[in-house]
Design a protein around this motif. Structure first.
Motif, PDB file in Angstrom:
ATOM      1  N   UNK A  56       0.948  -1.087  -0.124  1.00 63.16           N
ATOM      2  CA  UNK A  56      -0.055  -0.131  -0.011  1.00 63.16           C
ATOM      3  C   UNK A  56       0.773   1.117  -0.103  1.00 63.16           C
ATOM      4  N   UNK A  57       1.786   1.434   0.899  1.00 66.56           N
ATOM      5  CA  UNK A  57       2.716   2.471   1.052  1.00 66.56           C
ATOM      6  C   UNK A  57       4.086   1.879   1.320  1.00 66.56           C
ATOM      7  N   UNK A  58       5.092   2.560   0.872  1.00 66.23           N
ATOM      8  CA  UNK A  58       6.453   2.531   1.305  1.00 66.23           C
ATOM      9  C   UNK A  58       7.135   3.720   1.400  1.00 66.23           C
ATOM     10  N   UNK A  59       7.865   4.178   2.485  1.00 70.04           N
ATOM     11  CA  UNK A  59       8.433   5.482   2.551  1.00 70.04           C
ATOM     12  C   UNK A  59       9.739   5.284   3.574  1.00 70.04           C
ATOM     13  N   UNK A  60      10.796   6.116   2.967  1.00 69.89           N
ATOM     14  CA  UNK A  60      12.060   5.933   3.752  1.00 69.89           C
ATOM     15  C   UNK A  60      12.422   7.664   4.037  1.00 69.89           C
ATOM     16  N   UNK A  61      13.341   7.649   4.788  1.00 70.13           N
ATOM     17  CA  UNK A  61      13.879   8.833   5.280  1.00 70.13           C
ATOM     18  C   UNK A  61      15.311   9.194   5.485  1.00 70.13           C
ATOM     19  N   UNK A  62      15.815  10.196   5.053  1.00 72.88           N
ATOM     20  CA  UNK A  62      17.174  10.535   5.397  1.00 72.88           C
ATOM     21  C   UNK A  62      17.177  11.734   6.552  1.00 72.88           C
ATOM     22  N   UNK A  63      17.773  11.609   7.656  1.00 71.26           N
ATOM     23  CA  UNK A  63      17.868  12.843   8.577  1.00 71.26           C
ATOM     24  C   UNK A  63      19.471  13.059   8.996  1.00 71.26           C
ATOM     25  N   UNK A  64      19.660  14.141   8.918  1.00 65.24           N
ATOM     26  CA  UNK A  64      21.221  14.989   9.183  1.00 65.24           C
ATOM     27  C   UNK A  64      21.071  15.676  10.208  1.00 65.24           C
ATOM     28  N   UNK A  65      21.820  15.264  11.286  1.00 63.04           N
ATOM     29  CA  UNK A  65      22.211  16.208  12.387  1.00 63.04           C
ATOM     30  C   UNK A  65      23.624  16.800  11.792  1.00 63.04           C
ATOM     31  N   UNK A  66      23.326  17.937  11.389  1.00 58.39           N
ATOM     32  CA  UNK A  66      24.585  18.691  10.702  1.00 58.39           C
ATOM     33  C   UNK A  66      25.495  19.354  11.752  1.00 58.39           C
ATOM     34  N   UNK A  67      24.785  20.274  12.735  1.00 58.55           N
ATOM     35  CA  UNK A  67      25.410  20.790  13.613  1.00 58.55           C
ATOM     36  C   UNK A  67      24.584  20.721  14.937  1.00 58.55           C
ATOM     37  N   UNK A  68      24.960  20.866  16.092  1.00 56.98           N
ATOM     38  CA  UNK A  68      23.993  20.835  17.349  1.00 56.98           C
ATOM     39  C   UNK A  68      22.590  21.676  16.907  1.00 56.98           C
ATOM     40  N   UNK A  69      22.790  22.976  16.197  1.00 56.39           N
ATOM     41  CA  UNK A  69      21.743  23.513  16.184  1.00 56.39           C
ATOM     42  C   UNK A  69      20.774  23.186  14.609  1.00 56.39           C
ATOM     43  N   UNK A  70      21.286  22.648  13.774  1.00 57.91           N
ATOM     44  CA  UNK A  70      20.655  22.426  12.460  1.00 57.91           C
ATOM     45  C   UNK A  70      20.517  21.183  12.015  1.00 57.91           C
ATOM     46  N   UNK A  71      19.370  20.580  11.788  1.00 56.66           N
ATOM     47  CA  UNK A  71      18.983  19.286  11.387  1.00 56.66           C
ATOM     48  C   UNK A  71      18.097  19.433   9.982  1.00 56.66           C
ATOM     49  N   UNK A  72      18.236  18.611   9.064  1.00 53.87           N
ATOM     50  CA  UNK A  72      17.454  18.245   7.954  1.00 53.87           C
ATOM     51  C   UNK A  72      17.020  16.886   7.758  1.00 53.87           C
ATOM     52  N   UNK A  73      15.779  17.027   7.507  1.00 47.58           N
ATOM     53  CA  UNK A  73      14.866  15.800   7.125  1.00 47.58           C
ATOM     54  C   UNK A  73      14.269  15.697   5.819  1.00 47.58           C
ATOM     55  N   UNK A  74      14.351  14.767   5.331  1.00 47.50           N
ATOM     56  CA  UNK A  74      13.747  14.283   4.064  1.00 47.50           C
ATOM     57  C   UNK A  74      13.075  13.138   3.833  1.00 47.50           C
ATOM     58  N   UNK A  75      11.831  12.967   3.376  1.00 46.58           N
ATOM     59  CA  UNK A  75      11.013  11.839   3.479  1.00 46.58           C
ATOM     60  C   UNK A  75      10.379  11.599   1.991  1.00 46.58           C
ATOM     61  N   UNK A  76      10.873  10.058   1.376  1.00 46.39           N
ATOM     62  CA  UNK A  76      10.024  10.062   0.186  1.00 46.39           C
ATOM     63  C   UNK A  76       8.973   8.664   0.294  1.00 46.39           C
ATOM     64  N   UNK A  77       8.021   8.950  -0.703  1.00 40.84           N
ATOM     65  CA  UNK A  77       7.003   8.082  -0.402  1.00 40.84           C
ATOM     66  C   UNK A  77       6.502   7.577  -1.839  1.00 40.84           C
ATOM     67  N   UNK A  78       6.358   5.945  -1.654  1.00 43.32           N
ATOM     68  CA  UNK A  78       5.716   5.500  -2.820  1.00 43.32           C
ATOM     69  C   UNK A  78       4.324   5.101  -2.284  1.00 43.32           C
ATOM     70  N   UNK A  79       3.321   5.315  -2.970  1.00 44.79           N
ATOM     71  CA  UNK A  79       1.851   4.992  -2.730  1.00 44.79           C
ATOM     72  C   UNK A  79       1.217   4.435  -3.935  1.00 44.79           C
TER      73      UNK A  79
END
Length: 530
Positions: free
Chosen positions: A232-255
């Protein structure tokens, strides 16, 4: 607000509940292996876990470790607390993915070589709502030679709630900041994870060619019965802790749903992509910017696999910038949202400006043993229920004025019982139907067992109203009786009986709706998380 009437809103169960027995046998084994150098596997490190999703854990506490100079026997190895400076800079490693634990170094002495990895005292298990349980980490964890800290990591306890479709829909940015708090000496690190949701459905309808179950599109089936098996769905993420104050999140989805109007099977999209700026060890305030689920309401459910009518009616995802405050009791967010049509319900009167707005507040107090309560409310300035045509394809359709939505939600947990409810309504009538759009859910869950290998029984009744009394498009109603069982740290299975009544699809709602349609469905589900 329409009055709650049992005769109207509660479907009698005696004539509709189907008996079923479902047996699932699952085996899920995951290991981590490094390739460039020799690695060792700690014997049964079941005490390793992430507190990112555990709201009862202290915001910036770290698990206890072996003090410097003290010994601890781990299998056939002797663990000695490291004298290394945990805050020293560390290089990245080229080995394949390994688990990065949030604790200072230790040294394992053996006849072969010296290797460096994590050591913990065993914590007490902690629990949350169905689909968001915090439990010990997976049974195998690799550690890296020569004391280098890995830059690419797997953490199932972190990925599971981030990718969860059922719960914690609107506040996942704080999980990223909490996760960063449980890392020791800061070096940039990337965490990856994935989830697959598999579904098997068997259903019957009392009206030919009309299937109101909201977990599929109305045109997916024809005739008087349906059978369906799909990822039905498949999703994945990449989370980067770049600095103690900066974080980036990306999520892709197959539906696995078709795209109007050309019926292409399946879609792959970047579902969420945003940055979070903040450090809970320094301040409870944070900022986010990008594309994410809007902080509006709760929109979760106690059902194991099928989402409630409330989510289908009022889930919102859009681009914008938000400010948040989070501590042990309060979580407050406000957001300015890009104008125009977002995904699902977010909309405003024009594009090219930050002219939509959302706010949400959640208060929580207590714990499961003595009783824990959560109460909250939300507001969304612009919704799709301002337009004069019932559709969600034309990005250039705007109403003359915003039709806002407001939300109330609550949840109470005590020992083996969880109760939850939510109410959402627009502030004005939808021009298409001449009535306000409203939805609510009433839910309960019973846990025979919490923690690793948990099992839970659930009841959910949800209702969406958008038409006047007696109209064919008056309502969509859904009853779900569910059971969920965790088979391993990475896999859980579920079975649901779903009763769907009323056929009022968004597309052509005033011309194809039928209030007398009823569908009975058996929905089997499996969720696999890495």
């Amino acid at each position: 607000m329409p009055a709650f009437r049992p005769g109207r809103h509660v479907t009698p169960l005696a004539h509709h509940v189907q008996r079923y027995v479902v047996t699932w046998i699952g085996v899920c084994a995951f290991g981590f292996t490094t390739t460039a150098q020799e690695t060792w596997t700690l014997p049964s490190p079941n005490d390793i876990r992430s507190d990112a999703a555990n709201l009862d854990a202290p915001l910036w506490s770290s698990p206890e470790v072996v003090p410097p100079g003290r010994e601890m026997v781990l299998g056939n190895e002797t663990v000695i607390g490291s004298q290394l400076n945990a805050s020293a800079e560390a290089d990245g490693v080229q080995e394949s993915s390994v688990f990065q634990s949030p604790a200072p170094d230790m040294v394992i002495e053996s006849d072969a070589s010296e290797i460096i990895g994590p050591a913990f005292d065993e914590p007490s298990p902690v629990f949350d709502v169905p689909g968001n349980v915090v439990y010990p980490q997976s049974p195998t964890t690799s550690v890296i030679m020569q004391g280098r800290r890995p830059w690419l990591n797997l953490d199932t306890d972190f990925s599971d709630p981030l990718l969860d479709f059922q719960n914690r829909q609107t506040d996942k940015e704080q999980m990223i900041l909490r996760h960063a708090c449980h890392r020791d000496a800061f070096t940039p690190a990337v965490y990856v994870g994935g989830q697959a949701r598999l579904s098997l459905l068997a259903a019957t309808t009392n009206t030919t060619d009309k299937f109101p179950y909201l977990g599929r599109f109305p045109t997916d089936f024809s005739g008087d019965s349906a059978t369906d098996a799909r990822l039905l769905q498949a999703n994945g993420h990449v989370t980067a802790h770049v600095t103690p104050m900066a974080h980036v999140y990306g999520e892709w989805l197959f539906s696995d749903v078709f795209t109007f109007p050309d019926h292409r099977q399946g879609s792959l999209q970047v579902r969420q992509a945003y940055a979070v700026f903040g450090d809970f060890r320094q301040s409870p305030w944070y900022l986010y910017l990008g594309k994410k689920n809007i902080g509006f309401g709760d929109l979760g459910t106690l059902s194991p696999f099928t989402q409630s009518v409330v989510w289908h009616y009022f889930s919102a995802l859009a681009e914008g910038v938000g400010l948040g405050y989070f501590d042990d009791r309060w979580h407050v967010t406000v957001a300015a949202i890009n104008g125009g049509r977002g995904i699902r319900v977010a909309d405003s009167t024009s594009r090219g400006k930050l002219n939509n707005f959302a706010a949400n507040v959640r208060f929580r107090h207590g714990d499961i043993e003595l009783g824990r309560i959560q109460l909250g409310s939300g507001f969304l300035l612009g919704t799709i229920y301002d337009g004069f045509t019932a559709e969600h394809l034309d990005a250039n359709q705007f109403g003359d004025d915003n039709n806002s939505a407001w939300n109330l939600f609550g949840q109470f947990e005590f020992m083996a019982v969880t109760l939850a409810g939510e109410w959402v309504s627009t502030t004005e009538a939808w021009p298409v139907t001449g009535s306000m759009v409203q939805a609510y859910r009433l839910e309960a869950a019973y846990w025979p067992h919490r923690g690793p290998g948990f099992s839970v029984w659930s009841f959910s009744y949800s209702d969406g109203d958008q038409g006047g009394p007696g109209t064919e498009f008056e309502f969509n109603r859904q009853l779900v009786l569910g059971y969920q069982k965790q088979l391993s740290h990475h896999m859980r299975v579920s079975a649901e009986y779903v009763r769907s009544t009323g056929f009022a699809p968004l597309i052509d709602i005033t011309t194809v709706s039928d209030r007398d349609v009823a569908q009975d469905s058996l929905v089997l589900g499996a969720t696999i998380v890495l």
